[in-house]
Design a protein around this motif. Structure first.
Motif, PDB file in Angstrom:
ATOM      1  N   LEU A  85       0.852  -1.186   0.000  1.00 12.90           N
ATOM      2  CA  LEU A  85       0.000   0.000   0.000  1.00 12.90           C
ATOM      3  C   LEU A  85       0.885   1.232   0.000  1.00 12.90           C
ATOM      4  O   LEU A  85       1.902   1.271   0.703  1.00 12.90           O
ATOM      5  N   GLN A  86       0.508   2.222  -0.795  1.00 11.06           N
ATOM      6  CA  GLN A  86       1.186   3.516  -0.750  1.00 11.06           C
ATOM      7  C   GLN A  86       0.177   4.558  -0.316  1.00 11.06           C
ATOM      8  O   GLN A  86      -0.922   4.635  -0.860  1.00 11.06           O
ATOM      9  N   ILE A  87       0.557   5.357   0.668  1.00 17.11           N
ATOM     10  CA  ILE A  87      -0.302   6.419   1.183  1.00 17.11           C
ATOM     11  C   ILE A  87       0.277   7.745   0.717  1.00 17.11           C
ATOM     12  O   ILE A  87       1.449   8.043   0.960  1.00 17.11           O
ATOM     13  N   LEU A  88      -0.532   8.517   0.043  1.00 17.41           N
ATOM     14  CA  LEU A  88      -0.101   9.778  -0.557  1.00 17.41           C
ATOM     15  C   LEU A  88      -0.760  10.947   0.156  1.00 17.41           C
ATOM     16  O   LEU A  88      -1.990  10.992   0.274  1.00 17.41           O
ATOM     17  N   CYS A  89       0.055  11.888   0.615  1.00 15.50           N
ATOM     18  CA  CYS A  89      -0.459  13.044   1.345  1.00 15.50           C
ATOM     19  C   CYS A  89       0.114  14.327   0.746  1.00 15.50           C
ATOM     20  O   CYS A  89       1.326  14.581   0.882  1.00 15.50           O
ATOM     21  N   PRO A  90      -0.693  15.139   0.067  1.00 14.98           N
ATOM     22  CA  PRO A  90      -0.213  16.451  -0.377  1.00 14.98           C
ATOM     23  C   PRO A  90      -0.044  17.377   0.819  1.00 14.98           C
ATOM     24  O   PRO A  90      -0.835  17.336   1.774  1.00 14.98           O
ATOM     25  N   ILE A 122       1.765  20.976  12.240  1.00 11.24           N
ATOM     26  CA  ILE A 122       0.991  19.761  12.506  1.00 11.24           C
ATOM     27  C   ILE A 122       1.513  18.518  11.803  1.00 11.24           C
ATOM     28  O   ILE A 122       1.008  17.424  12.074  1.00 11.24           O
ATOM     29  N   ILE A 123       2.508  18.634  10.935  1.00 12.59           N
ATOM     30  CA  ILE A 123       2.842  17.500  10.079  1.00 12.59           C
ATOM     31  C   ILE A 123       3.373  16.304  10.864  1.00 12.59           C
ATOM     32  O   ILE A 123       3.056  15.152  10.541  1.00 12.59           O
ATOM     33  N   LEU A 124       4.156  16.540  11.905  1.00 10.59           N
ATOM     34  CA  LEU A 124       4.660  15.418  12.700  1.00 10.59           C
ATOM     35  C   LEU A 124       3.532  14.759  13.492  1.00 10.59           C
ATOM     36  O   LEU A 124       3.476  13.522  13.601  1.00 10.59           O
ATOM     37  N   LEU A 153      -1.167   8.933  11.592  1.00 10.87           N
ATOM     38  CA  LEU A 153      -1.270   8.063  10.425  1.00 10.87           C
ATOM     39  C   LEU A 153      -0.635   6.705  10.694  1.00 10.87           C
ATOM     40  O   LEU A 153      -1.196   5.656  10.347  1.00 10.87           O
ATOM     41  N   ARG A 154       0.527   6.700  11.319  1.00 12.28           N
ATOM     42  CA  ARG A 154       1.201   5.433  11.635  1.00 12.28           C
ATOM     43  C   ARG A 154       0.341   4.562  12.558  1.00 12.28           C
ATOM     44  O   ARG A 154       0.254   3.345  12.376  1.00 12.28           O
ATOM     45  N   GLU A 155      -0.287   5.180  13.533  1.00 15.08           N
ATOM     46  CA  GLU A 155      -1.146   4.415  14.444  1.00 15.08           C
ATOM     47  C   GLU A 155      -2.359   3.864  13.709  1.00 15.08           C
ATOM     48  O   GLU A 155      -2.813   2.749  13.978  1.00 15.08           O
ATOM     49  N   ALA A 156      -2.902   4.635  12.761  1.00 15.78           N
ATOM     50  CA  ALA A 156      -4.110   4.212  12.053  1.00 15.78           C
ATOM     51  C   ALA A 156      -3.850   2.985  11.188  1.00 15.78           C
ATOM     52  O   ALA A 156      -4.735   2.136  11.024  1.00 15.78           O
ATOM     53  N   SER A 195      -3.255  16.179   4.513  1.00 18.01           N
ATOM     54  CA  SER A 195      -2.407  16.077   5.707  1.00 18.01           C
ATOM     55  C   SER A 195      -2.760  17.098   6.780  1.00 18.01           C
ATOM     56  O   SER A 195      -1.979  17.317   7.698  1.00 18.01           O
ATOM     57  N   ASP A 196      -3.933  17.735   6.678  1.00 23.87           N
ATOM     58  CA  ASP A 196      -4.303  18.730   7.679  1.00 23.87           C
ATOM     59  C   ASP A 196      -5.108  18.142   8.831  1.00 23.87           C
ATOM     60  O   ASP A 196      -5.476  18.850   9.764  1.00 23.87           O
TER      61      ASP A 196
END
Length: 332
Positions: free
Chosen positions: A4-9, A16-18, A24-27, A96-97
């Motif tokens: 799977l590839q997850i793409l986030c613009p 907030i990005i970190l 995202l990692r937890e999800a 990514s917001d």
């Protein structure tokens, strides 16, 4: 093991990005037993620390890839950069917001495992979204579904899962310069399923979408999938021409039957002329929009340029990361 590839613009999300990445990692943690997972951040550069933070994250985490554009090309171009570099069995794209909940990803994967080649999320706005934005958004979806060549579901968001087959079709066979991905996903067909979600509040900060950007987005969508505005120009022109001929016939009849013509009513005449001039200018604007689309397509400029790719080999020659998408037979 499938991938799977997850793409986030990303654009100006240093605050907030970190936090988003950890969320995202937890999800996706429950999916790691069955899938190899990679995350791609497609970054429109800005004078903040977002690029620095993401490149440092990519150095620590081999699953993270960062694509930095040479300048700001926009949200749709960032999504296309991720599509062009995707080699996974499925691509998941989300903003990514924090408003697109990463916790929904396992449900998207479950629907894909059930046979759907496209899993499209449907945004259901609540009271946290302003009335004006909700009403104009609903009006846009109704309009494009009524006059366009696609059935675009109300609330369709750029949060979706695409099977590898769909990714390849969009990447290799749809070389449009000004691409409207929501419409393209509806246009390509394939087996599709829908999942509703309620957008969350941004983790921090304010939306980077100005009203002018949203208006341009709507115009792009309509002009990409509908010729109705052009036909409206033709119909209105014929209607006005018929009225003019009827008015001329009336003046001629008055002259031959009564020996005079009506020269009174200059105010109404000027009002009609002004109205006609406004209609003409409006339709010239519509023609200009379509002509601009043609102009962009025939130039064949790339959709975007990549200045930095964190996945590029350290020993690569200078400029190797400056990838482009110049035409239908070439891709990243």
């Amino acid at each position: 093991m499938k991938s799977l590839q997850i793409l986030c613009p990303v654009f100006r999300e240093e605050e907030i990005i970190l936090e988003f990445h950890e969320r995202l990692r937890e999800a996706v943690r429950p999916l790691r037993e069955r899938y190899s997972i990679a995350v791609t951040y497609a970054l429109d550069p800005a004078p903040d620390r977002t690029e620095e933070i993401l490149l440092a994250l990519a150095e620590r985490d081999p699953e993270v890839r960062v694509l930095v554009m040479s300048r700001r090309f926009g949200h749709q171009a960032a999504l296309m950069a991720g599509i062009d570099t995707c080699q996974a069995d499925a691509l998941i794209m989300l903003d990514s917001d924090g408003q697109h909940p990463p916790e929904l990803i396992p449900r998207l994967v479950e629907a894909w495992e059930g046979g759907s080649q496209i899993v499209q999320t449907m945004r259901r706005d609540g009271n946290e979204t302003g009335f004006l934005k909700r009403s104009t958004s609903a009006m846009f979806y109704r309009l494009i579904s009524r006059i366009g060549s696609i059935e675009l579901q109300s609330g369709a968001a750029d949060y979706r899962l695409l099977d590898r087959a769909v990714v390849q079709v969009i990447r290799d066979r749809l070389p449009e310069t000004n691409i409207f991905l929501r419409g393209i996903v509806a246009w390509v067909g394939y087996r599709i399923s829908f999942i509703e979600f309620e957008p969350l509040r941004r983790l921090k900060g304010a939306s980077k979408y100005r009203p002018s950007v949203l208006v341009n987005f709507a115009i792009q969508g309509i002009s990409s999938f509908s010729k109705t505005p052009l036909r409206l120009c033709t119909i209105t022109g014929l209607f006005v021409a018929m009225l003019s001929m009827l008015a001329a016939a009336g003046q001629m009849a008055a002259y031959f039957l009564f020996g005079h013509s009506d020269v009174q009513g200059w105010a109404s005449l000027m009002t009609f002329v002004s109205l006609l001039g406004g209609v003409q200018l409006f339709f010239m604007g519509i023609l200009g929009e379509y002509l601009g689309q043609i102009f962009d397509e025939v130039k064949r400029r790339p959709r975007y340029l990549i200045r930095t790719d964190s996945a590029a080999r350290p020993d690569a020659s200078p400029g190797a990361a400056a990838q482009t998408v110049p035409g239908p037979s070439e891709h990243v």
